[in-house]
Enzyme design. Sequence first.
Site, PDB file in Angstrom:
ATOM      1  N   ASP A  12      -7.558   6.389 -14.779  1.00  0.00           N
ATOM      2  CA  ASP A  12      -7.738   5.321 -15.763  1.00  0.00           C
ATOM      3  C   ASP A  12      -8.323   5.891 -17.048  1.00  0.00           C
ATOM      4  OD1 ASP A  12      -6.649   3.399 -14.100  1.00  0.00           O
ATOM      5  OD2 ASP A  12      -8.561   2.934 -13.170  1.00  0.00           O
ATOM      6  N   LYS A  34      -3.107   8.215  -9.368  1.00  0.00           N
ATOM      7  CA  LYS A  34      -2.597   6.885  -9.691  1.00  0.00           C
ATOM      8  C   LYS A  34      -2.437   6.731 -11.199  1.00  0.00           C
ATOM      9  CE  LYS A  34      -5.050   2.866  -9.443  1.00  0.00           C
ATOM     10  NZ  LYS A  34      -4.674   1.910 -10.487  1.00  0.00           N
ATOM     11  N   ASP A  61       1.097   2.513 -10.387  1.00  0.00           N
ATOM     12  CA  ASP A  61       0.472   1.209 -10.136  1.00  0.00           C
ATOM     13  C   ASP A  61       0.667   0.295 -11.350  1.00  0.00           C
ATOM     14  OD1 ASP A  61      -1.041  -0.802  -8.968  1.00  0.00           O
ATOM     15  OD2 ASP A  61      -2.947   0.068  -9.620  1.00  0.00           O
ATOM     16  N   LEU A  62       1.889  -0.200 -11.491  1.00  0.00           N
ATOM     17  CA  LEU A  62       2.168  -1.085 -12.632  1.00  0.00           C
ATOM     18  C   LEU A  62       2.188  -2.554 -12.201  1.00  0.00           C
ATOM     19  CD1 LEU A  62       4.909   1.053 -14.455  1.00  0.00           C
ATOM     20  CD2 LEU A  62       2.423   1.090 -14.752  1.00  0.00           C
ATOM     21  N   LYS A  63       2.038  -2.781 -10.918  1.00  0.00           N
ATOM     22  CA  LYS A  63       1.935  -4.156 -10.374  1.00  0.00           C
ATOM     23  C   LYS A  63       3.013  -5.075 -10.945  1.00  0.00           C
ATOM     24  CE  LYS A  63      -3.035  -3.854  -9.509  1.00  0.00           C
ATOM     25  NZ  LYS A  63      -3.406  -2.608 -10.194  1.00  0.00           N
ATOM     26  N   ASP A  66       7.762 -10.218 -11.988  1.00  0.00           N
ATOM     27  CA  ASP A  66       8.699 -10.769 -12.965  1.00  0.00           C
ATOM     28  C   ASP A  66       9.884 -11.350 -12.198  1.00  0.00           C
ATOM     29  OD1 ASP A  66      10.170 -11.250 -15.392  1.00  0.00           O
ATOM     30  OD2 ASP A  66       9.139  -9.554 -16.320  1.00  0.00           O
ATOM     31  N   PRO A  68      13.375 -11.480 -10.231  1.00  0.00           N
ATOM     32  CA  PRO A  68      13.906 -10.439  -9.343  1.00  0.00           C
ATOM     33  C   PRO A  68      14.782  -9.409 -10.060  1.00  0.00           C
ATOM     34  CG  PRO A  68      14.051 -12.565  -8.277  1.00  0.00           C
ATOM     35  CD  PRO A  68      13.576 -12.831  -9.676  1.00  0.00           C
ATOM     36  N   ASN A  69      15.619  -9.846 -10.976  1.00  0.00           N
ATOM     37  CA  ASN A  69      16.514  -8.930 -11.672  1.00  0.00           C
ATOM     38  C   ASN A  69      15.732  -7.877 -12.471  1.00  0.00           C
ATOM     39  OD1 ASN A  69      19.285  -8.258 -12.590  1.00  0.00           O
ATOM     40  ND2 ASN A  69      18.388  -8.795 -14.589  1.00  0.00           N
ATOM     41  N   THR A  70      14.690  -8.331 -13.151  1.00  0.00           N
ATOM     42  CA  THR A  70      13.894  -7.420 -13.986  1.00  0.00           C
ATOM     43  C   THR A  70      13.087  -6.459 -13.118  1.00  0.00           C
ATOM     44  OG1 THR A  70      13.760  -9.128 -15.666  1.00  0.00           O
ATOM     45  CG2 THR A  70      12.133  -7.370 -15.818  1.00  0.00           C
ATOM     46  N   THR A 125      -9.119  -6.668  -6.086  1.00  0.00           N
ATOM     47  CA  THR A 125     -10.470  -6.488  -5.533  1.00  0.00           C
ATOM     48  C   THR A 125     -11.571  -6.916  -6.510  1.00  0.00           C
ATOM     49  OG1 THR A 125     -10.104  -4.162  -6.096  1.00  0.00           O
ATOM     50  CG2 THR A 125     -10.102  -4.714  -3.775  1.00  0.00           C
ATOM     51  N   GLY A 204     -11.607   5.417  -8.722  1.00  0.00           N
ATOM     52  CA  GLY A 204     -11.528   5.682 -10.159  1.00  0.00           C
ATOM     53  C   GLY A 204     -12.860   6.142 -10.687  1.00  0.00           C
ATOM     54  N   ARG A 205     -13.638   5.198 -11.177  1.00  0.00           N
ATOM     55  CA  ARG A 205     -14.869   5.538 -11.885  1.00  0.00           C
ATOM     56  C   ARG A 205     -15.883   6.394 -11.129  1.00  0.00           C
ATOM     57  NH1 ARG A 205     -15.121  -0.499 -13.914  1.00  0.00           N
ATOM     58  NH2 ARG A 205     -13.979  -0.611 -11.955  1.00  0.00           N
TER      59      ARG A 205
HETATM   60  O1  C5P Z   1     -12.797   2.570 -11.132  1.00  0.00           O
HETATM   61  P1  C5P Z   1     -12.387   1.946  -9.835  1.00  0.00           P
HETATM   62  O2  C5P Z   1     -12.668   2.831  -8.635  1.00  0.00           O
HETATM   63  O3  C5P Z   1     -12.908   0.542  -9.684  1.00  0.00           O
HETATM   64  O4  C5P Z   1     -10.789   1.858  -9.943  1.00  0.00           O
HETATM   65  C1  C5P Z   1     -10.016   1.127  -9.049  1.00  0.00           C
HETATM   66  C2  C5P Z   1      -8.579   1.261  -9.429  1.00  0.00           C
HETATM   67  O5  C5P Z   1      -7.810   0.543  -8.466  1.00  0.00           O
HETATM   68  C3  C5P Z   1      -8.212   0.693 -10.787  1.00  0.00           C
HETATM   69  O6  C5P Z   1      -7.248   1.577 -11.351  1.00  0.00           O
HETATM   70  C4  C5P Z   1      -7.571  -0.648 -10.505  1.00  0.00           C
HETATM   71  O7  C5P Z   1      -6.522  -0.944 -11.395  1.00  0.00           O
HETATM   72  C5  C5P Z   1      -6.996  -0.415  -9.116  1.00  0.00           C
HETATM   73  N1  C5P Z   1      -6.817  -1.601  -8.284  1.00  0.00           N
HETATM   74  C6  C5P Z   1      -7.843  -2.451  -7.948  1.00  0.00           C
HETATM   75  N2  C5P Z   1      -7.602  -3.568  -7.173  1.00  0.00           N
HETATM   76  C7  C5P Z   1      -6.364  -3.800  -6.713  1.00  0.00           C
HETATM   77  C8  C5P Z   1      -5.311  -2.926  -7.054  1.00  0.00           C
HETATM   78  C9  C5P Z   1      -5.588  -1.828  -7.837  1.00  0.00           C
HETATM   79  O8  C5P Z   1      -8.986  -2.211  -8.336  1.00  0.00           O
HETATM   80  N3  C5P Z   1      -6.134  -4.836  -5.920  1.00  0.00           N
END
Ligand code: C5P
Length: 221
Positions: A12, A34, A61-63, A66, A68-70, A125, A204-205
């Site tokens: 991130d 990711k 992880d673009l989640k 949209d 279905p076609n897109t 989350t 991440g962090r």
């Molecule tokens: O920094 P941190 O450990 O909180 O990062 C969590 C990563 O997981 C972020 O990139 C966030 O977009 C991703 N994520 C999430 N919850 C989800 C799906 C993905 O926190 N349900």
Amino acid sequence: MSSKPQIILALDVDNFQAAKNFVDKLYPQIKIFKVGIQLFTSCGREIIEYINNKGGEVFLDLKFFDIPNTVSAAVRQAVRLKVKMLTMHILGDEEMLKEAIKARDDEAKNFKVNKPLLIGVTVLTSKETTSSDVLTLARIGIECGLDGVVCSAREAGLLRKEINKSFVIVTPGIRPANTVCNDQKRTATVQEAIAAGSDFLVVGRPILKADDPLKAAKELM
Ligand code: C5P
């Protein structure tokens, strides 16, 4: 489902150089990176190719959410990028999920590349929710044919118990024990996530913001 749980580093950051620095520092201790909406919007293809060429793997992880076609058209592009796994919102509906799976299978066959795992997002989350809502969404996703779901470690055990199929669980919100968490609500330690049955732990962090990211990653591992 899988053999050994793995840590995925959430890259991130907002530019190629910063992402590259983390990959260079952490690969091969960390093998899956990711790429989310921030980094993808900044330098998507470039960083994905960099990670793949280095020998790592990409969790895109673009989640997608949209029509279905897109979504199925976007999945085809992700297959060509040779990512290991990618996400879509299960709330996007069954037709969207099924078309995405069909597009993935078709494109992987045409291009003779590995099929990326299709992972459904249940409830983010950062939100409080009930385990039964997460279970309902996970069931829909797995019954449609997704390879796995994203959920917090709090629900992972329940999903493993209630869904009688083999599927992958990806858990974000991983924090070292006794940390005060920022925006994430449904957090867990590495041990809790693994005990609950998680296959991939997204961090991440706790690594990105550490003074020594490699040391932080090793400690978590
Ligand atoms: O920094 P941190 O450990 O909180 O990062 C969590 C990563 O997981 C972020 O990139 C966030 O977009 C991703 N994520 C999430 N919850 C989800 C799906 C993905 O926190 N349900």
